[in-house]
Each structure stands twice: as C-alpha cells, then as structure tokens.
Design a protein around this motif. Structure first.
Motif, PDB file in Angstrom:
ATOM      1  N   ASN A  87     -47.016  26.413 126.827  1.00 31.79           N
ATOM      2  CA  ASN A  87     -45.778  27.144 127.159  1.00 31.79           C
ATOM      3  C   ASN A  87     -44.589  26.199 127.370  1.00 31.79           C
ATOM      4  O   ASN A  87     -44.758  24.989 127.498  1.00 31.79           O
ATOM      5  N   CYS A  88     -43.432  26.813 127.407  1.00 29.02           N
ATOM      6  CA  CYS A  88     -42.177  26.072 127.272  1.00 29.02           C
ATOM      7  C   CYS A  88     -41.169  26.599 128.278  1.00 29.02           C
ATOM      8  O   CYS A  88     -41.192  27.781 128.624  1.00 29.02           O
ATOM      9  N   CYS A  95     -40.246  32.575 119.148  1.00 25.36           N
ATOM     10  CA  CYS A  95     -41.353  31.646 119.366  1.00 25.36           C
ATOM     11  C   CYS A  95     -42.706  32.360 119.417  1.00 25.36           C
ATOM     12  O   CYS A  95     -42.852  33.379 120.100  1.00 25.36           O
ATOM     13  N   TYR A 106     -46.546  27.792 132.949  1.00 20.84           N
ATOM     14  CA  TYR A 106     -46.769  26.533 132.235  1.00 20.84           C
ATOM     15  C   TYR A 106     -48.109  25.954 132.668  1.00 20.84           C
ATOM     16  O   TYR A 106     -48.391  25.895 133.871  1.00 20.84           O
ATOM     17  N   GLY A 135     -45.391  18.598 119.907  1.00 25.88           N
ATOM     18  CA  GLY A 135     -44.604  19.745 120.371  1.00 25.88           C
ATOM     19  C   GLY A 135     -45.019  21.043 119.735  1.00 25.88           C
ATOM     20  O   GLY A 135     -44.183  21.813 119.273  1.00 25.88           O
ATOM     21  N   CYS A 138     -45.723  23.478 123.194  1.00 24.97           N
ATOM     22  CA  CYS A 138     -44.727  23.256 124.250  1.00 24.97           C
ATOM     23  C   CYS A 138     -43.578  22.462 123.635  1.00 24.97           C
ATOM     24  O   CYS A 138     -43.670  22.048 122.485  1.00 24.97           O
ATOM     25  N   ASP A 139     -42.511  22.272 124.393  1.00 26.43           N
ATOM     26  CA  ASP A 139     -41.451  21.356 123.980  1.00 26.43           C
ATOM     27  C   ASP A 139     -41.876  19.963 124.442  1.00 26.43           C
ATOM     28  O   ASP A 139     -42.249  19.770 125.598  1.00 26.43           O
ATOM     29  N   THR A 169     -38.468  18.840 119.907  1.00 26.55           N
ATOM     30  CA  THR A 169     -37.764  19.239 121.134  1.00 26.55           C
ATOM     31  C   THR A 169     -36.451  19.954 120.871  1.00 26.55           C
ATOM     32  O   THR A 169     -35.855  19.813 119.789  1.00 26.55           O
ATOM     33  N   SER A 171     -34.656  19.669 123.800  1.00 23.09           N
ATOM     34  CA  SER A 171     -34.236  19.182 125.109  1.00 23.09           C
ATOM     35  C   SER A 171     -33.250  18.018 125.003  1.00 23.09           C
ATOM     36  O   SER A 171     -33.152  17.342 123.979  1.00 23.09           O
TER      37      SER A 171
END
Lengths: 331, 269
Positions: A87-88, A95, A106, A135, A138-139, A169, A171
């Motif tokens: 999870n992210c 997604c 998470y 990734g 998740c990120d 990512t 991020s």
C-alpha cells in the motif's frame, strides 16, 4: 500522521519496530500474531480506511523476490520485483492496489536483511543483468523517512555492476539519495501525469511541478532518471493535453541522464476493476470508454491503439527510440 | 442509521435521554428505542445476548447497512473509574479469537485491548479492559458492515481499588452521563462514515423502475449507467428523457448512447 500502529508480537522488540514506535509516540500500539489478522479480513472498506490508514509492522517469511510481469521491462531480460511495503500513502484513483487489497493500511516488512539475502541470491544466479523493481506494491520513496529501506538496500547494489534497481515514485522524498553519490545502476523513475489529470486522479500526491523539481535535483546530482507515463488516461482533448505535457516534461530532461521512459494506457484486471468501481462509483475515470472484456479492463481496443500510437510518436520526437518501452496488460 | 447495543438499562438510559429515543411498542424479543438516526437495544448481559440483539436489529432491515456501536461498562487494571475508552482489539477469552476495529478517524478517547469474559473479572491484567459482551457483538455486527463502522466504547466502572461488586446502576449512569461528549463525538463520526458509505448508491433508480420492468441483471446495469451519468454530467436524468423507449432494453441502450455522447474531460472543475 499514524494514529494506530499494529505490530506482530514476534517483532515487537526488533530495533526497527522500536524506532518506528518512537517516531509515533502518540499512536495506539496494538499487538497481533500475524499481520493478516488485521490486513486480510473481508469486512473492511478500503475507501473509508484511506481517510486515516494505520501502519502494520510485520515479518515476511518467504517469496521475498518474485519474477516481474513480462511488460515490467526497461531493457533487461531478467526482471524481478520485491515489496518491502504493501500500500501507498497516495490515493491514485487508477491504482490497482485499491482493488487488490481489502485494507488501506500500510504493511511494512521490517526484516530487510532477508530481502537483501534473496536479492543477492537472485543476482548470483542470474546469467545476465538482473533488474529489480521496488515500487510495485508501494511507492519506493514516499515513506522512506519512516522506513529507511532504500538507505539500507542501496549499498547492496553498489557491490554489483550487473544488477539494477528501479525506485518508482511520485514522491519528493529524495534526501537520502542526494546524501550519497549517484549510482549508475539505480534508476529513479518518476510516475508523471499531466497537471489536470494529476489533480483529478492522483490524490495526496505531489504536484507535477514538485515531482519535476525533485527529478531535476536528482538528475543534476548524476542519478539515472526514468519517466513512467503509465497509465495514459483518455479525455476528449488527450492529444493536446499529452502533447503539452510531454513538452513540459522534456524541457526539464537531460537526455544523457535519461535511462528510460515507459508508456502504457489505463488497464486493470477485471476483478480489481469491479472492486474499485464499487468503492468509487462516482469516479469519472470509470465512466469513460472502457471495454470490460476478460481478463483486463482497458480502453476500447481501437482507442487504446490510437492513444498509444499518438503518445509514442510524440515521445519519439523528444527522445531516442531505444529508451522507450511500451507496457501491456499483464499486471 | 446507527445501531447501539447495550447490556443493561442503566447503560442505555443516558443515551435514551440525550438523544430522545422513543421505545417502540413491546415486540417479541427486544424493545427498540429509536429516533430518526439511532436505534438502540438493551440486550441483557453476555455475549449471546449481544449477538442476538445485533441479529434482531439487522433482521428488521436486512437489506440495509448501518453503523454499529457497543456501549457499556468495563473493568481495567490501571485506568480510573469513569475513563472512556474505545476498543482497538476485541478478544474472546474462550476462543482466543480477536477482532481489530478499524478506526480511520481521530480517536475521541484513548484506545485499549478489550477481552470479553463469561464471568465478571476480579483479577485484572495490566493494560487490558474486561467486559462480557463485546466479542459477541463484534462477531455478529461485523457480518453486517465493514469494521470501520463497527465500534466498541466502554466506560471504566471497576479496577483494582474499586472492585466490580461495588458497581451500581447509579454509578453506571453517572459515568456515562459524564462522558456523553466523547460518546457523542464517536456517534457523530460513525453517522458521518455511514452517510459516506450510503452515498455510493445511485438515488434515481426507483424512478426508472416505476416506468419499466427491469430484470435483476438489467437493474445492475441501470444502476451502473446512472452512476456513469452522474460521473460525467452535472445535470440529472429522469425517465421523461426516454419517453420513446418501448421497453427496458431500449431504455438502457438509449441511456448508454447518451452517456457516450457526454464530454469526457478532467480539466472542467
């Protein structure tokens, strides 16, 4: 940020569990035997949980490294992925995680050393350069200040010239990368979408401008950069939207630092798609020209081909063909 | 709608007073106290009674999805009498089965592990609360809705210094009355989440069902098409827009055609 911290009893006193507990001193700490007791029950609503997800600390016992789907490919033959997290922190409406998991909490697997062993074993057994994607579930970087996973794992890849790692990512948490020397075999791949689509669909994620700023800093520091235009989303004016977007992105790209770009249209396994539509029936993305044929839901074939061809042509005006990869429908 | 299950009348009275709940005429089984947002049952002591009350409330409206709250008193080794706590883990002492209520909102009070026992507990483990209903409640109510909408709130009535034998109905009412602000904060949050969940339904489907007969499969298709319409159009649609459709199949085809013709943009908000 984290109000409830679930921790498997067996790892309650693990140094990483202790450090994470200290990071969230106000959180309620709940012990469980196995993370699945919290993460897997059927009676959970992903959408409601996404308003305030909890963090679950767990230990992973097997399947640390898995073969990547065929289209997860940026030039290598041996492709693998691993998931130290499930999870992210972002909430992107397209997604697949929303449709795959019942819980939005998470999960962090804290036995990083077991991931290291499995990665190292895979590298040693590989007869050609091995590519590892971090990734997938998740990120790769979004929770790095909490997990420290990338900081822990990159030194492993510094030992192997024939192994590559992709950090995928949205991020801007790039400090741990900027603190070390750039690695030729670590590709920092940014998932990017046009502004209007990012605003409508990539909830809680940094804006396109912020992602491009982060990308630019890494590029200047010498890190190989990946561009992930996946998923491409249909809108009536997609040609104009994506033309402008590609121009905007490549105005910031040094082609010498560009490792790869990949392109794929929106697609989801049918079961995941149906789960997500139940959660977000009012979402415009799912009201578009989609063909719900087995086993994948994607845009109607002709439209999908048109979109891919258009975007591919536009990208090839801006970058070399050998660095462009098309993703197909095998999540 | 929120369903509240308590064990004792003295646990229910502060809630009945505060929310002005009216008791229905006596029925077989349980008496339901209600207003337009809350339905409450005084189940009696024990896990079976709590489970039966949940089934009774759900049975009254089997198609509906409601929020659920178990409210009552509990013992705890460390906490003070009168403290309000929510359960972040509910364990049945007999079976060792545990449930983990998901709490995706700011907790209005501290959270604890709660163990449901068959007899009043006189020996308290540190950091654990004890009651006699929550596991029966949770096991049953979580069959009817997801765990974010099934919560347990307890008021501490006894501890090492104040044993369970000293707990009276008056004390129970007092400690619940004193924490009505915390209880109300939780109730309002549950009603808000329940509202968010119910808004996922498309409201116009009944109007269409009055004009055409839809098979079950067509009803699902109609519902999805109406959701797609809402997602892509700011205008409402109603049966009068399909006056020429001779049957349900023609109506659905016409609606789909209208949806395809709608603009599809993401930069129009």
């Amino acid at each position: 940020m984290i109000q409830t911290l679930y921790i498997e009893k067996a790892i309650f006193d693990h140094p990483r569990s202790v450090a994470i507990r200290q990071r969230f001193p106000q959180a309620s700490v709940v012990t469980c035997e196995r993370y699945g007791e919290v993460f897997n029950p059927k009676a959970q609503n992903f959408r409601l949980q996404k308003q305030q997800p909890s963090l679950i600390l767990a230990e992973k016992y097997n399947k640390f490294v898995l073969e990547a789907p065929l289209s997860y490919n940026i030039g290598g033959q041996d492709n693998y992925y691993f998931s130290h997290m499930l999870n992210c922190i972002y909430d992107c409406r397209y997604c697949f995680l929303q449709g795959m998991y019942r819980s939005a909490n998470y999960v962090l697997f804290i036995n990083y050393e077991d991931f290291d062993d499995a990665i190292e074993q895979t590298i040693k057994e590989s007869t050609q350069p091995a590519y590892f994607f971090s990734g997938y579930d998740c990120d790769s970087l979004a929770l790095e200040p909490v997990t420290g996973f990338i900081k822990h794992t990159l030194p492993l890849f510094q030992k192997y010239d024939n192994a590559y790692i992709e950090l995928r990512t949205k991020s801007t948490q790039i400090r741990s990368l900027l603190e070390i020397e750039a690695m030729h075999n670590c590709i920092v791949a940014f998932s990017l979408s046009p502004d209007s689509l990012a605003e409508a669909l990539e909830h809680k994620a940094p804006t396109l401008a912020k992602r491009l700023d982060a990308l630019d800093k890494l590029q200047q520091a010498g890190w190989p950069i990946g561009l992930r235009f996946d998923p491409i989303i249909y809108c009536d004016n997609y040609q104009q939207v994506y033309s402008d977007f590609f121009e905007q992105v490549f105005s910031r790209i040094n082609l010498n630092q560009l490792h790869s770009a990949s392109l794929g249209t929106f697609r989801l396994p049918q079961g995941f798609y149906r789960n997500i539509v139940k959660l977000y029936p009012e979402e415009k993305l799912f009201a578009g020209p989609l063909a719900e044929s087995q086993p994948m839901v994607s845009y109607e074939a002709e439209l999908e081909q048109q979109m891919l061809a258009f975007c591919r042509d536009k990208l090839l005006q801006l970058m070399p063909e050998e660095k462009l990869f098309i993703c197909h429908d095998d999540i | 709608m929120l369903h509240i299950v308590t064990a004792l009348p003295c646990e229910a009275k502060p809630i009945i007073r505060h929310y002005r709940l009216n008791g229905r005429q006596a029925e077989n089984g349980f008496r339901i106290y209600e207003n337009d947002q809350i339905g409450l049952i005084i189940a009696g002591i024990g896990k079976c009674a709590a489970a039966a009350a949940c089934a009774y409330l759900q049975g009254a409206e089997p198609q509906s999805k409601h929020a659920w709250l178990n409210l009552g008193i509990a013992g705890h080794g460390d906490l003070n009498v009168g403290d309000a706590v929510m359960a972040h883990k509910v364990t049945d002492a007999n079976t060792a089965t545990s449930w983990y209520p998901a709490m995706p909102f700011k907790h209005p009070c501290p959270t604890v592990e709660l163990v449901s026992v068959d007899q009043p507990q006189t020996d308290y483990d540190a950091n654990i609360a004890y009651d006699m209903e929550a596991s029966g409640f949770y096991d049953t109510a979580s069959r009817f809705n997801s765990s974010e909408l099934v919560q347990v709130v307890k008021l501490i009535s006894d501890n090492h210094a104040n044993p369970a034998e000293q707990v009276s109905a008056e004390l129970t009412e007092q400690i619940i009355d004193a924490k009505l602000d915390k209880i109300d904060a939780l109730i309002q949050k549950l009603l808000e989440l329940e509202q968010q969940q119910s808004q996922q339904m498309s409201p116009e489907i009944k109007q269409f069902q009055q004009h055409w007969h839809f098979t079950v499969s067509q009803q699902h298709k109609l519902q999805r098409l109406l959701q797609r319409w809402q997602a892509r159009s700011e205008t409402t649609i109603n049966p009068a827009d399909f006056i020429d459709a001779k049957n349900s199949k023609a109506m659905l085809q016409a609606l789909e055609k209208k949806i395809i013709a709608l603009p599809m943009r993401f930069d129009d908000k």
